[in-house]
Design a protein around this motif. Structure first.
Motif, PDB file in Angstrom:
ATOM      1  N   ALA A   7      -4.604  -6.938  12.240  1.00 37.17           N
ATOM      2  CA  ALA A   7      -4.086  -6.220  11.831  1.00 37.17           C
ATOM      3  C   ALA A   7      -4.130  -4.989  10.907  1.00 37.17           C
ATOM      4  N   VAL A   8      -4.002  -3.935  10.993  1.00 37.74           N
ATOM      5  CA  VAL A   8      -4.214  -3.140  10.364  1.00 37.74           C
ATOM      6  C   VAL A   8      -2.482  -2.253   9.300  1.00 37.74           C
ATOM      7  N   ALA A   9      -2.664  -1.767   8.338  1.00 34.75           N
ATOM      8  CA  ALA A   9      -1.610  -1.042   7.486  1.00 34.75           C
ATOM      9  C   ALA A   9      -2.671   0.113   6.492  1.00 34.75           C
ATOM     10  N   GLN A  10      -1.916   1.155   6.958  1.00 38.86           N
ATOM     11  CA  GLN A  10      -2.541   2.409   6.097  1.00 38.86           C
ATOM     12  C   GLN A  10      -1.406   3.199   4.871  1.00 38.86           C
ATOM     13  N   PRO A  11      -1.176   2.753   4.438  1.00 36.01           N
ATOM     14  CA  PRO A  11      -0.246   3.778   3.902  1.00 36.01           C
ATOM     15  C   PRO A  11      -0.390   4.149   2.465  1.00 36.01           C
ATOM     16  N   ARG A  12       0.778   4.963   2.957  1.00 30.43           N
ATOM     17  CA  ARG A  12      -0.443   6.964   1.726  1.00 30.43           C
ATOM     18  C   ARG A  12      -0.262   6.590  -0.055  1.00 30.43           C
ATOM     19  N   SER A  13       1.286   5.257  -0.390  1.00 30.60           N
ATOM     20  CA  SER A  13       1.325   5.432  -1.241  1.00 30.60           C
ATOM     21  C   SER A  13       2.190   3.688  -1.150  1.00 30.60           C
ATOM     22  N   ALA A  68       5.594   3.204   2.093  1.00 27.68           N
ATOM     23  CA  ALA A  68       6.113   1.639   1.596  1.00 27.68           C
ATOM     24  C   ALA A  68       6.788   0.389   2.102  1.00 27.68           C
ATOM     25  N   ARG A  69       7.925   1.389   2.234  1.00 29.73           N
ATOM     26  CA  ARG A  69       8.506   0.626   3.354  1.00 29.73           C
ATOM     27  C   ARG A  69       7.755  -0.103   4.532  1.00 29.73           C
ATOM     28  N   ALA A  70       7.475   1.208   5.511  1.00 26.40           N
ATOM     29  CA  ALA A  70       6.655   0.514   6.126  1.00 26.40           C
ATOM     30  C   ALA A  70       5.947  -1.166   6.203  1.00 26.40           C
ATOM     31  N   ALA A  71       5.017  -0.497   4.704  1.00 27.17           N
ATOM     32  CA  ALA A  71       4.127  -2.116   4.324  1.00 27.17           C
ATOM     33  C   ALA A  71       4.724  -2.976   3.877  1.00 27.17           C
ATOM     34  N   GLN A  72       5.961  -2.380   3.137  1.00 29.31           N
ATOM     35  CA  GLN A  72       6.720  -4.035   2.727  1.00 29.31           C
ATOM     36  C   GLN A  72       6.822  -4.799   3.839  1.00 29.31           C
ATOM     37  N   GLU A  73       7.746  -4.513   5.262  1.00 31.65           N
ATOM     38  CA  GLU A  73       7.892  -4.809   6.230  1.00 31.65           C
ATOM     39  C   GLU A  73       6.487  -5.343   6.585  1.00 31.65           C
ATOM     40  N   ALA A  74       5.285  -4.857   7.007  1.00 29.95           N
ATOM     41  CA  ALA A  74       4.071  -5.816   6.897  1.00 29.95           C
ATOM     42  C   ALA A  74       3.443  -6.382   6.897  1.00 29.95           C
ATOM     43  N   LEU A  75       4.226  -6.938   5.040  1.00 27.58           N
ATOM     44  CA  LEU A  75       3.289  -7.235   4.044  1.00 27.58           C
ATOM     45  C   LEU A  75       4.298  -8.364   4.243  1.00 27.58           C
ATOM     46  N   LEU A 128      -5.448   2.134  -4.347  1.00 29.39           N
ATOM     47  CA  LEU A 128      -3.962   2.396  -4.680  1.00 29.39           C
ATOM     48  C   LEU A 128      -3.247   1.036  -5.012  1.00 29.39           C
ATOM     49  N   ILE A 129      -1.948   2.184  -6.441  1.00 36.56           N
ATOM     50  CA  ILE A 129      -1.094   1.316  -6.995  1.00 36.56           C
ATOM     51  C   ILE A 129      -1.022   0.087  -7.293  1.00 36.56           C
ATOM     52  N   LEU A 130      -0.627  -1.438  -7.402  1.00 33.26           N
ATOM     53  CA  LEU A 130      -0.260  -2.130  -6.666  1.00 33.26           C
ATOM     54  C   LEU A 130       1.039  -2.161  -7.124  1.00 33.26           C
ATOM     55  N   PRO A 131       2.255  -1.375  -6.933  1.00 32.88           N
ATOM     56  CA  PRO A 131       3.861  -1.798  -7.816  1.00 32.88           C
ATOM     57  C   PRO A 131       3.898  -3.031  -7.640  1.00 32.88           C
ATOM     58  N   GLN A 132       5.197  -3.866  -8.495  1.00 32.90           N
ATOM     59  CA  GLN A 132       5.496  -5.454  -9.276  1.00 32.90           C
ATOM     60  C   GLN A 132       5.794  -5.929  -8.131  1.00 32.90           C
ATOM     61  N   TRP A 133       6.725  -5.331  -7.141  1.00 27.07           N
ATOM     62  CA  TRP A 133       7.016  -5.642  -6.007  1.00 27.07           C
ATOM     63  C   TRP A 133       5.632  -7.088  -5.542  1.00 27.07           C
ATOM     64  N   LEU A 179      -5.170  -4.090   4.453  1.00 29.20           N
ATOM     65  CA  LEU A 179      -4.442  -3.107   3.905  1.00 29.20           C
ATOM     66  C   LEU A 179      -5.304  -2.140   3.532  1.00 29.20           C
ATOM     67  N   THR A 180      -5.853  -0.871   4.103  1.00 28.50           N
ATOM     68  CA  THR A 180      -6.800   0.110   3.407  1.00 28.50           C
ATOM     69  C   THR A 180      -6.514   1.432   2.993  1.00 28.50           C
ATOM     70  N   GLN A 181      -7.270   2.874   2.651  1.00 28.08           N
ATOM     71  CA  GLN A 181      -6.895   3.691   2.416  1.00 28.08           C
ATOM     72  C   GLN A 181      -6.205   4.558   3.898  1.00 28.08           C
ATOM     73  N   PRO A 182      -6.126   5.785   4.282  1.00 27.21           N
ATOM     74  CA  PRO A 182      -5.685   5.797   5.510  1.00 27.21           C
ATOM     75  C   PRO A 182      -7.077   7.349   5.905  1.00 27.21           C
TER      76      PRO A 182
END
Length: 319
Positions: free
Chosen positions: A58-64, A75-82, A97-102, A30-33
């Motif tokens: 593999a790389v994902a670049q969610p804005r949040s 966030a949902r796309a990142a959740q699926e990837a994780l 980015l701040i990591l939420p509890q999930w 995971l990295t910043q856009p």
């Protein structure tokens, strides 16, 4: 052990490289856009993204990562990837980015952060800058078990390193990046055999390394020379300590403590060794300078193209 890595700048790239070299399976990064940069303001990939793509990771670049935030689709796309990556652990280094509890709860072993200070000193965004600015004699790396707070989690591994007299943020950054890479490899190797020990952070000695603002770059000549010299080193390479001379912003990249008295900001002497400038207490000899559009120059080279005379005054301001 499957590892998901979250990071963005060169500091994080060093850790990612160390993990891969040690043989850990990096299932997702995971990295910043991508951000605009340079004179043409073209989009540039982060150092972590460049490293990962060059090695087929593999790389994902969610804005949040907040499912209830401004970018829920990201966030949902990142959740699926994780979830697909099925990590045993997530390693985080200067991600941004701040990591939420999930996210904190998803890996079996949680999320480990590589923090560039001796926690609880210098929690927050700019621990390297603030350690130099404050005149700390030592700093280091803390490998921390992340929780919902701001750098408040339990400490797992800590290693110190001295802050040298001539250290800039650039030089200290590079040492700490290498140390962080070595220490996170050691942490994961210990974790694999159940050998990591969690130690709560002390309640005493908490300080916060607030984000560096460009406005802080303006030199306050009324301050003591020792503090100004530290700030010059702390703000190298960003944002660069700056002051107006004859209405032109001049960046001051290096300085030495020197004897001298005068009105704060007044140029007391000029020679090939540098520009002697009075401060509120003591004086500084500026030895490396830069004008807009130019390069960093040693004082003797700077003076060949720019007239500076004793009695001229550096003023606070950037334009």
């Amino acid at each position: 052990m499957k590892v998901v890595f979250a990071g963005t700048p060169e500091f994080a790239e060093a850790a990612l490289a160390a993990l891969q070299a040690a043989g850990f399976e990096i299932s997702l990064v995971l990295t910043q856009p991508d951000r605009p940069a340079g004179r043409g303001m073209k989009l540039h990939a982060s150092p972590v993204k460049q490293f990962a793509l060059a090695r087929g990771i593999a790389v994902a670049q969610p804005r949040s990562l907040r499912l209830d935030g401004k970018y829920p689709d990201d966030a949902r796309a990142a959740q699926e990837a994780l979830r697909a990556a099925a990590p045993d652990v997530m390693v985080v280094a200067a991600y941004g980015l701040i990591l939420p509890q999930w996210v904190l709860d998803l890996p079996r072993m949680g999320c480990l952060n590589i923090h560039a200070s001796l926690l609880p000193r210098w929690r927050g965004a700019a621990p390297i800058h603030r350690a130099i600015e404050a005149g700390d004699a030592e700093t280091g790396i803390t490998i921390m078990q992340m929780d919902a707070g701001l750098d408040t989690g339990d400490m797992l591994l800590v290693e110190k390193t001295p802050v040298a007299q001539g250290d800039t943020t650039a030089s200290l950054h590079d040492r700490l990046a290498a140390l962080g890479g070595r220490l996170i490899v050691e942490a994961l190797e210990l974790a694999a055999c159940g050998g990591l020990t969690r130690t709560p952070q002390p309640k005493e000695g908490v300080t916060y390394a607030h984000k560096i603002e460009k406005s802080e770059a303006e030199i306050e000549w009324t301050g003591p020379a020792t503090g100004i010299e530290r700030r010059i080193r702390a703000f190298d390479p960003f944002p660069g300590a700056v002051s107006l001379l004859a209405g032109v912003p001049v960046k001051c990249w290096a300085a030495e403590l020197a004897p001298g008295e005068g009105a704060p900001g007044q140029v007391l002497a000029v020679d090939e060794a540098g520009l002697l400038v009075a401060c509120g207490e003591g004086a500084l000899r500026l030895t490396q300078l830069q004008k807009p559009g130019g390069r960093r120059l040693a004082a003797r080279d700077f003076l060949q193209g720019h007239t500076v005379m004793p009695g001229m005054v550096f003023d606070r301001g950037t334009a």
